[in-house]
Design a protein around this motif. Structure first.
Motif, short mmCIF file in Angstrom:
data_model
loop_
_atom_site.label_atom_id
_atom_site.label_comp_id
_atom_site.label_asym_id
_atom_site.label_seq_id
_atom_site.Cartn_x
_atom_site.Cartn_y
_atom_site.Cartn_z
N THR A 70 -6.89 -19.64 -54.73
CA THR A 70 -7.17 -18.36 -53.89
C THR A 70 -6.63 -18.45 -52.32
N ALA A 71 -6.35 -17.18 -51.76
CA ALA A 71 -6.14 -17.59 -50.30
C ALA A 71 -7.17 -17.97 -49.50
N ALA A 72 -8.34 -17.73 -49.87
CA ALA A 72 -9.55 -18.36 -49.21
C ALA A 72 -9.67 -19.66 -49.32
N TRP A 73 -9.44 -20.23 -50.29
CA TRP A 73 -9.38 -21.68 -50.56
C TRP A 73 -8.22 -22.48 -49.87
N LYS A 74 -7.14 -22.02 -49.86
CA LYS A 74 -6.03 -22.51 -48.93
C LYS A 74 -6.44 -22.38 -47.50
N GLU A 75 -6.90 -21.41 -47.17
CA GLU A 75 -7.42 -21.38 -45.91
C GLU A 75 -8.51 -22.37 -45.46
N ALA A 76 -9.10 -22.72 -46.23
CA ALA A 76 -10.42 -23.84 -45.88
C ALA A 76 -9.81 -24.95 -45.99
N MET A 77 -8.81 -25.23 -46.84
CA MET A 77 -8.24 -26.52 -46.89
C MET A 77 -7.33 -26.96 -45.64
N VAL A 78 -7.24 -26.01 -44.86
CA VAL A 78 -6.15 -26.21 -43.51
C VAL A 78 -7.21 -26.90 -42.42
N GLY A 79 -6.59 -27.91 -42.05
CA GLY A 79 -7.50 -28.64 -40.87
C GLY A 79 -7.59 -27.97 -39.71
N LYS A 80 -8.86 -27.79 -39.02
CA LYS A 80 -9.20 -27.02 -37.88
C LYS A 80 -9.68 -27.78 -36.94
N GLU A 81 -9.67 -27.59 -35.77
CA GLU A 81 -10.17 -28.11 -34.59
C GLU A 81 -10.90 -27.13 -33.63
N GLU A 82 -11.90 -27.42 -32.76
CA GLU A 82 -12.42 -26.41 -31.77
C GLU A 82 -11.52 -26.21 -30.49
N CYS A 83 -11.27 -25.23 -29.92
CA CYS A 83 -10.63 -24.89 -28.73
C CYS A 83 -11.38 -25.33 -27.68
N PRO A 84 -10.82 -26.18 -26.78
CA PRO A 84 -11.65 -26.80 -25.68
C PRO A 84 -12.28 -26.04 -24.86
N GLN A 85 -11.50 -24.64 -24.65
CA GLN A 85 -12.14 -23.41 -23.80
C GLN A 85 -13.17 -22.70 -24.25
N CYS A 86 -12.86 -21.96 -25.64
CA CYS A 86 -13.72 -21.10 -26.21
C CYS A 86 -14.52 -21.48 -27.33
N ASN A 87 -14.30 -22.60 -27.99
CA ASN A 87 -14.94 -23.26 -28.84
C ASN A 87 -14.86 -22.52 -30.36
N LYS A 88 -13.74 -21.81 -30.41
CA LYS A 88 -13.58 -21.23 -31.78
C LYS A 88 -12.69 -22.01 -32.42
N ARG A 89 -12.89 -22.01 -33.94
CA ARG A 89 -12.22 -22.87 -34.85
C ARG A 89 -10.89 -22.38 -34.96
N VAL A 90 -9.92 -23.11 -34.74
CA VAL A 90 -8.37 -22.80 -35.05
C VAL A 90 -7.55 -23.82 -35.73
N PRO A 91 -6.80 -23.51 -36.78
CA PRO A 91 -6.08 -24.53 -37.18
C PRO A 91 -5.10 -25.66 -36.32
N VAL A 92 -5.15 -26.68 -36.35
CA VAL A 92 -4.57 -27.76 -35.62
C VAL A 92 -3.03 -27.38 -35.27
N GLU A 93 -2.44 -26.88 -36.05
CA GLU A 93 -1.07 -26.59 -35.83
C GLU A 93 -0.98 -25.60 -34.94
N VAL A 94 -1.74 -24.33 -35.08
CA VAL A 94 -1.55 -23.45 -34.01
C VAL A 94 -2.05 -23.75 -32.73
N LEU A 95 -3.23 -24.55 -32.81
CA LEU A 95 -3.74 -25.03 -31.34
C LEU A 95 -2.64 -25.79 -30.64
N THR A 96 -1.94 -26.92 -31.32
CA THR A 96 -1.00 -27.67 -30.57
C THR A 96 0.29 -27.04 -30.33
N ASP A 97 0.41 -26.08 -31.09
CA ASP A 97 2.05 -25.70 -31.18
C ASP A 97 2.19 -24.44 -30.26
N THR A 98 1.28 -23.39 -30.45
CA THR A 98 1.16 -22.27 -29.57
C THR A 98 -0.16 -21.98 -28.61
#
Length: 119
Positions: A70-98
């Motif tokens: 399911t889409a929820a499982w696929k999203e849960a398996m994506v590695g996420k990190e906390e944004c250093p500024q707002c502390n929201k959990r964002v996928p690592v690729e998005v955080l580093t690329d954009t």
């Protein structure tokens, strides 16, 4: 010197629930009823409360028949990190690329790339 403990009153119920789901909560209880040293009733309770992402990260077993496609499982398996500024959990690729989509924070590597593009 007198030190006083202060309590953070800014936390809301949503913050508490978000923290429990992010970190997880495990309940492990053994209850026995005995009379004259003879165990009459024994109850063992094992319960875990966590988000799918947290449970998968710690390797908790899920019920048989769980659909992992399911889409929820696929999203849960994506590695996420906390944004250093707002502390929201964002996928690592998005955080580093954009950068962070919540607050607009940009990583140093992305800022360097943007700077070299404008030259």
């Amino acid at each position: 010197m007198v030190m006083e403990a202060t309590r953070d009153t800014a936390g809301t119920l949503v913050d508490v629930i978000d923290r429990i789901l992010d970190k997880g909560l495990v309940i492990n209880a053994d209850i026995t009823v005995s009379v004259a040293g003879v165990e009459l009733l024994g109850i063992k309770v094992r319960a875990a409360l966590a988000s799918f992402e947290t449970a998968a990260k710690y390797g908790l077993e899920f019920p048989s028949g769980t659909n992992y496609e399911t889409a929820a499982w696929k999203e849960a398996m994506v590695g996420k990190e906390e944004c250093p500024q707002c502390n929201k959990r964002v996928p690592v690729e998005v955080l580093t690329d954009t950068g962070c989509p919540w607050c607009g924070w940009i990583s140093a590597s992305k800022a360097k790339a943007l700077k070299s593009e404008t030259r």
